[in-house]
Design an enzyme around this catalytic site. Structure first.
Site, PDB file in Angstrom:
ATOM      1  N   ASP A   1      -4.300   0.597  -9.554  1.00 51.40           N
ATOM      2  CA  ASP A   1      -5.727   0.396  -9.730  1.00 51.40           C
ATOM      3  C   ASP A   1      -6.047   0.040 -11.274  1.00 51.40           C
ATOM      4  O   ASP A   1      -6.793  -0.993 -11.580  1.00 51.40           O
ATOM      5  CB  ASP A   1      -6.575   1.494  -9.271  1.00 51.40           C
ATOM      6  CG  ASP A   1      -6.392   2.094  -7.730  1.00 51.40           C
ATOM      7  OD1 ASP A   1      -5.404   1.075  -7.191  1.00 51.40           O
ATOM      8  OD2 ASP A   1      -6.620   2.918  -7.481  1.00 51.40           O
TER       9      ASP A   1
ATOM     10  N   GLY B   1     -16.512   5.219  -3.538  1.00 52.07           N
ATOM     11  CA  GLY B   1     -15.734   6.003  -2.438  1.00 52.07           C
ATOM     12  C   GLY B   1     -15.133   5.123  -1.501  1.00 52.07           C
ATOM     13  O   GLY B   1     -14.886   5.632  -0.240  1.00 52.07           O
TER      14      GLY B   1
ATOM     15  N   GLY C   1     -12.978   2.611  -1.718  1.00 48.64           N
ATOM     16  CA  GLY C   1     -11.343   2.429  -1.657  1.00 48.64           C
ATOM     17  C   GLY C   1     -11.315   1.168  -2.647  1.00 48.64           C
ATOM     18  O   GLY C   1     -10.309   0.435  -2.343  1.00 48.64           O
ATOM     19  N   LEU C   2     -12.378   0.830  -3.441  1.00 47.42           N
ATOM     20  CA  LEU C   2     -12.296  -0.596  -4.348  1.00 47.42           C
ATOM     21  C   LEU C   2     -12.250   0.025  -5.589  1.00 47.42           C
ATOM     22  O   LEU C   2     -12.707  -0.633  -6.537  1.00 47.42           O
ATOM     23  CB  LEU C   2     -13.735  -1.352  -3.779  1.00 47.42           C
ATOM     24  CG  LEU C   2     -13.806  -1.528  -2.624  1.00 47.42           C
ATOM     25  CD1 LEU C   2     -15.159  -2.563  -2.486  1.00 47.42           C
ATOM     26  CD2 LEU C   2     -12.825  -2.543  -2.060  1.00 47.42           C
ATOM     27  N   SER C   3     -12.021   1.287  -5.883  1.00 48.12           N
ATOM     28  CA  SER C   3     -11.511   1.694  -7.324  1.00 48.12           C
ATOM     29  C   SER C   3     -12.667   1.871  -8.328  1.00 48.12           C
ATOM     30  O   SER C   3     -12.572   1.233  -9.576  1.00 48.12           O
ATOM     31  CB  SER C   3     -10.321   0.929  -7.859  1.00 48.12           C
ATOM     32  OG  SER C   3      -9.072   1.032  -7.201  1.00 48.12           O
ATOM     33  N   SER C   4     -13.769   2.232  -7.827  1.00 50.18           N
ATOM     34  CA  SER C   4     -14.888   2.319  -8.657  1.00 50.18           C
ATOM     35  C   SER C   4     -14.318   3.536  -9.931  1.00 50.18           C
ATOM     36  O   SER C   4     -14.653   3.146 -10.930  1.00 50.18           O
ATOM     37  CB  SER C   4     -16.024   2.880  -8.231  1.00 50.18           C
ATOM     38  OG  SER C   4     -15.591   4.180  -7.464  1.00 50.18           O
TER      39      SER C   4
ATOM     40  N   GLU D   1       0.833  -1.272  -0.091  1.00 54.18           N
ATOM     41  CA  GLU D   1       0.275   0.009   0.045  1.00 54.18           C
ATOM     42  C   GLU D   1       0.846   1.235  -0.015  1.00 54.18           C
ATOM     43  O   GLU D   1       1.880   1.402   0.823  1.00 54.18           O
ATOM     44  CB  GLU D   1      -1.061  -0.163   1.095  1.00 54.18           C
ATOM     45  CG  GLU D   1      -2.244   0.617   1.123  1.00 54.18           C
ATOM     46  CD  GLU D   1      -3.131  -0.367   0.037  1.00 54.18           C
ATOM     47  OE1 GLU D   1      -3.186  -0.016  -1.124  1.00 54.18           O
ATOM     48  OE2 GLU D   1      -3.572  -1.130   0.527  1.00 54.18           O
TER      49      GLU D   1
ATOM     50  N   TYR E   1      -3.193  12.547   0.536  1.00 51.59           N
ATOM     51  CA  TYR E   1      -2.420  11.395  -0.202  1.00 51.59           C
ATOM     52  C   TYR E   1      -1.108  12.352  -0.917  1.00 51.59           C
ATOM     53  O   TYR E   1      -0.165  11.847  -1.095  1.00 51.59           O
ATOM     54  CB  TYR E   1      -3.572  11.202  -1.476  1.00 51.59           C
ATOM     55  CG  TYR E   1      -3.023  10.074  -2.356  1.00 51.59           C
ATOM     56  CD1 TYR E   1      -3.224   8.805  -2.113  1.00 51.59           C
ATOM     57  CD2 TYR E   1      -2.076  10.426  -3.423  1.00 51.59           C
ATOM     58  CE1 TYR E   1      -2.844   7.725  -2.960  1.00 51.59           C
ATOM     59  CE2 TYR E   1      -1.827   9.303  -4.218  1.00 51.59           C
ATOM     60  CZ  TYR E   1      -2.086   8.240  -4.298  1.00 51.59           C
ATOM     61  OH  TYR E   1      -1.722   6.992  -4.926  1.00 51.59           O
TER      62      TYR E   1
HETATM   63  C1  GLA Z   1      -5.094   4.612  -4.249  1.00 51.35           C
HETATM   64  C2  GLA Z   1      -4.268   5.240  -5.535  1.00 51.35           C
HETATM   65  C3  GLA Z   1      -3.309   3.952  -5.870  1.00 51.35           C
HETATM   66  C4  GLA Z   1      -2.705   3.688  -4.606  1.00 51.35           C
HETATM   67  C5  GLA Z   1      -3.396   3.342  -3.424  1.00 51.35           C
HETATM   68  C6  GLA Z   1      -2.485   3.362  -2.126  1.00 51.35           C
HETATM   69  O1  GLA Z   1      -6.081   3.677  -4.404  1.00 51.35           O
HETATM   70  O2  GLA Z   1      -5.177   5.352  -6.846  1.00 51.35           O
HETATM   71  O3  GLA Z   1      -2.581   4.364  -6.909  1.00 51.35           O
HETATM   72  O4  GLA Z   1      -1.505   4.512  -4.471  1.00 51.35           O
HETATM   73  O5  GLA Z   1      -4.468   4.269  -3.156  1.00 51.35           O
HETATM   74  O6  GLA Z   1      -1.843   1.996  -2.335  1.00 51.35           O
END
Ligand code: GLA
Length: 375
Positions: A168, A118, A120-123, A34, A217
């Site tokens: 992602d 939103g 954290g599963l990359s929608s 991560e 971030y």
């Molecule tokens: C988000 C970002 C990724 C990565 C993660 C943390 O998901 O989109 O690129 O940096 O946070 O690992």
């Protein structure tokens, strides 16, 4: 109704008739590694069953007309792409821009998803990759998954102004079913590793949504760049845990802790992939626990809800390891659980988390799904 069915129903009601085809792009969960991707490091994500679907029909002109469940309709002309107000359709427009609008045909598409937004599963990465897949198919261009992932990352970085890494988009575009993939974020080498049948992956959604994640971030990213510059290397990927003692003399204490997380996390991720390959689930679980502590204490991107969830999960029967996943500050944790114990685990973790924080979480047992496809 599945997300695919919802996309079809919406297509018929908005555009009439039937789509030519569907595209699907999954969400992702990261097992370990991560905040390493933007340091040229290693990650070990997999695609999940929850996906974004688009019902697509090509057009003869250069217009793109969009409908999405729960959102206002949108559209744009491939010949005049400019950044508009912040809506979901910007991801679609940004993708047209990033892949190069010159080679594209217009289409109409209805979008539906069962990826929690939103969490954290990359929608958003799923939206970009689904869109790239749709443009590619409708325009008869050759699909290059890695190239699509690079373009989709540019949508985040340059169109949306979010400085994220490539994890992602890359896993969503390239994932193999039933595998997690060790990704070298510098070379973009992909090493898929089978997930043993006797292990279940459980996503634990705390129900909390990240706030101010963009600036936090960015702040973490800058600290990593400062540390790499102080060490005289292109990226933190180039340091090993043995180099940390030297680094501590040249940066402030906070920057040092940020760097220590990244450097040790890279080592953990490589070791975790090897443990998975060797069938050493116990070691894998220990590394997940160490990853969580490092994210909590050194990188400081966990949250109270995530810490409670990980504590609760880790203490339950059959749980091999648990940690926060994704950018952090809220959203989801991930747990690896013995297959036979998964149903009981889900019940217990839900009850105990609810008792601790007064909010019922969502828990999903998921298989590792395949990357984006035309269906
Ligand atoms: C988000 C970002 C990724 C990565 C993660 C943390 O998901 O989109 O690129 O940096 O946070 O690992």
């Amino acid at each position: 109704m599945t997300a695919r069915e919802a996309a079809l129903a919406l297509f018929r009601s908005r555009f009439g008739g039937d789509p030519d085809f569907f595209v699907r792009a999954p969400g992702r969960v990261n097992l370990i590694g991560e905040h390493t991707d933007y340091n040229d490091g290693f990650v070990l994500p997999m695609a999940i069953e929850q996906s974004t679907w688009i019902a697509v029909r090509g057009r003869e002109d250069r217009l793109v007309r969009l409908a999405s469940v729960g959102h206002p309709d949108a559209g744009f002309d491939l010949d005049s792409l400019s950044r508009g107000a912040d809506t979901w359709a910007e991801y679609v427009k940004g993708t047209a821009w990033a892949v190069g609008a010159g080679s594209l045909r217009g289409w109409e598409g209805a979008f539906a998803t069962d990826i929690p937004i939103g969490a954290g599963l990359s929608s958003s990465a799923a939206l970009e990759i689904a869109t790239a897949r749709a443009f590619c198919a409708v325009s008869d261009n050759e699909w290059d998954a890695v190239k699509a992932a690079r373009s989709a990352r540019r949508v985040e970085n340059e169109w949306m102004g979010v400085g994220s890494g490539i994890m992602d988009q890359l896993i969503i575009a390239t994932a193999e079913a039933d595998h997690a993939t060790l990704i070298d974020c510098r070379s973009l080498d992909l090493s898929p590793t089978p997930l043993p049948d006797d292990l279940a992956v459980v996503i634990l959604d705390t129900g909390t949504r990240r706030r101010l994640v963009g600036s936090a971030y960015d702040d973490r990213r800058k600290a990593c760049e400062r540390a790499a510059a102080a060490a005289g290397v292109p990226a933190l990927r180039d340091l090993s845990p043995d180099d940390l003692a030297t680094l501590s003399a040249s940066v402030d204490a906070v920057t040092y802790r940020r760097a220590r997380h990244v450097v040790t996390e890279n080592a953990r991720t490589i070791e975790a992939a090897a443990a998975l390959e060797a069938g050493d689930a116990e070691r894998f679980g220990t590394l997940m626990a160490e990853s969580h502590r490092s994210l909590r204490d050194d990188f400081e991107v966990s949250s109270e809800a995530l810490d409670v969830m990980v504590d609760v999960a880790s203490g339950l029967d059959g749980c091999i390891g648990a940690r926060m996943t994704g950018a952090g500050f809220g959203g989801c944790a991930v747990a690896i659980v013995r297959e036979g114990a998964a149903a009981r685990f889900v019940e217990e973790v839900t009850d105990r988390y609810a008792a601790a924080v007064d909010h019922r979480p969502a828990a999903y047992v998921t298989r590792a799904a395949a990357g984006a496809s035309v269906d």
